[in-house]
Scaffold this motif. Structure first.
Motif, PDB file in Angstrom:
ATOM      1  N   ALA A   1       3.565   6.248  -5.336  1.00 29.43           N
ATOM      2  CA  ALA A   1       3.345   5.605  -6.841  1.00 29.43           C
ATOM      3  C   ALA A   1       2.470   6.828  -7.355  1.00 29.43           C
ATOM      4  CB  ALA A   1       3.481   4.432  -7.653  1.00 29.43           C
ATOM      5  N   ALA A   2       1.190   6.845  -6.627  1.00 28.45           N
ATOM      6  CA  ALA A   2       0.427   7.428  -6.999  1.00 28.45           C
ATOM      7  C   ALA A   2       0.647   8.891  -7.055  1.00 28.45           C
ATOM      8  CB  ALA A   2      -0.989   6.925  -6.774  1.00 28.45           C
ATOM      9  N   PHE A   3       0.896   9.603  -6.189  1.00 33.96           N
ATOM     10  CA  PHE A   3       1.884  10.417  -6.003  1.00 33.96           C
ATOM     11  C   PHE A   3       2.564  11.006  -6.649  1.00 33.96           C
ATOM     12  CE2 PHE A   3       0.680  10.465  -1.237  1.00 33.96           C
ATOM     13  CZ  PHE A   3      -0.112  11.573  -1.377  1.00 33.96           C
TER      14      PHE A   3
ATOM     15  N   GLY B   1       0.404  -1.099  -0.048  1.00 35.97           N
ATOM     16  CA  GLY B   1       0.083  -0.173   0.166  1.00 35.97           C
ATOM     17  C   GLY B   1       0.649   1.440   0.288  1.00 35.97           C
ATOM     18  N   LYS B   2       1.616   1.570   0.507  1.00 37.16           N
ATOM     19  CA  LYS B   2       2.802   2.613   0.836  1.00 37.16           C
ATOM     20  C   LYS B   2       3.033   2.076  -0.778  1.00 37.16           C
ATOM     21  CE  LYS B   2       3.911   1.715   5.357  1.00 37.16           C
ATOM     22  NZ  LYS B   2       5.348   1.038   6.830  1.00 37.16           N
ATOM     23  N   ALA B   3       3.857   1.663  -0.952  1.00 36.00           N
ATOM     24  CA  ALA B   3       4.093   1.457  -2.756  1.00 36.00           C
ATOM     25  C   ALA B   3       3.237   2.171  -3.851  1.00 36.00           C
ATOM     26  CB  ALA B   3       5.238   0.311  -3.492  1.00 36.00           C
TER      27      ALA B   3
ATOM     28  N   ARG C   1      10.739  12.690  -4.136  1.00 36.01           N
ATOM     29  CA  ARG C   1      11.527  11.168  -3.546  1.00 36.01           C
ATOM     30  C   ARG C   1      12.260  11.878  -2.168  1.00 36.01           C
ATOM     31  NH1 ARG C   1      15.934  10.191  -3.527  1.00 36.01           N
ATOM     32  NH2 ARG C   1      17.154  11.007  -5.338  1.00 36.01           N
ATOM     33  N   GLU C   2      12.798  12.744  -2.192  1.00 39.29           N
ATOM     34  CA  GLU C   2      12.861  12.563  -0.759  1.00 39.29           C
ATOM     35  C   GLU C   2      11.868  13.159   0.156  1.00 39.29           C
ATOM     36  OE1 GLU C   2      15.936  16.894  -1.331  1.00 39.29           O
ATOM     37  OE2 GLU C   2      17.021  15.739  -2.589  1.00 39.29           O
ATOM     38  N   LEU C   3      11.401  13.711  -0.055  1.00 43.10           N
ATOM     39  CA  LEU C   3       9.979  14.091   0.801  1.00 43.10           C
ATOM     40  C   LEU C   3       9.357  12.661   1.139  1.00 43.10           C
ATOM     41  CD1 LEU C   3       8.308  16.667  -0.259  1.00 43.10           C
ATOM     42  CD2 LEU C   3       9.569  17.005   2.136  1.00 43.10           C
TER      43      LEU C   3
ATOM     44  N   ARG D   1       2.246  14.878 -13.863  1.00 37.12           N
ATOM     45  CA  ARG D   1       0.844  15.014 -14.191  1.00 37.12           C
ATOM     46  C   ARG D   1       0.995  16.475 -14.599  1.00 37.12           C
ATOM     47  NH1 ARG D   1      -2.806  12.377 -12.277  1.00 37.12           N
ATOM     48  NH2 ARG D   1      -3.143  14.112 -10.944  1.00 37.12           N
ATOM     49  N   LYS D   2       0.451  17.019 -12.535  1.00 35.88           N
ATOM     50  CA  LYS D   2       0.820  18.908 -12.477  1.00 35.88           C
ATOM     51  C   LYS D   2       2.353  19.871 -13.478  1.00 35.88           C
ATOM     52  CE  LYS D   2      -2.859  19.039 -10.008  1.00 35.88           C
ATOM     53  NZ  LYS D   2      -4.305  19.923 -10.473  1.00 35.88           N
TER      54      LYS D   2
END
Length: 102
Positions: free
Chosen positions: A55-57, A49-51, A83-85, A63-64
């Motif tokens: 990935a969705a973020f 679920g974390k992955a 990625r750092e966050l 996209r943004k």
């Protein structure tokens, strides 16, 4: 915000352009809030679920960035920052909770 009559409202004159320290302070606050919120959210998920969530973020950020017409280099930099966050939030989400935290 730029105000046309900023000097007539009393008090110190406004600054139409924020200083680098002001921008840096705002970014710091956003980073702290993002990491804390993301860590709390990630604690609710298993590894799969974390992955999926991160990935969705990443897809949403990409996209943004495209919608904002960022260059390829700027998009890559934004994704590196994300990625750092995510890495920091994942570390915090995986860390055992201390008894004195809120």
């Amino acid at each position: 915000m730029l105000r046309g009559k900023r000097d007539s409202f009393g008090g110190p004159p406004g600054h139409p352009i924020p200083s680098m320290d002001e921008v840096g302070g705002r970014i710091l606050v956003l980073r702290v809030v993002a990491i804390a919120a993301l860590a709390r959210l990630l604690k609710r998920y298993d590894e799969k679920g974390k992955a999926e969530l991160t990935a969705a973020f990443r897809r949403a950020i990409k996209r943004k960035c495209g919608q904002a017409n960022l260059t390829e280099g700027d998009t890559a930099a934004a994704l590196d920052y994300a990625r750092e966050l995510f890495d920091e939030a994942l570390t915090r989400a995986s860390a055992p909770q201390s008894s004195g935290s809120h």
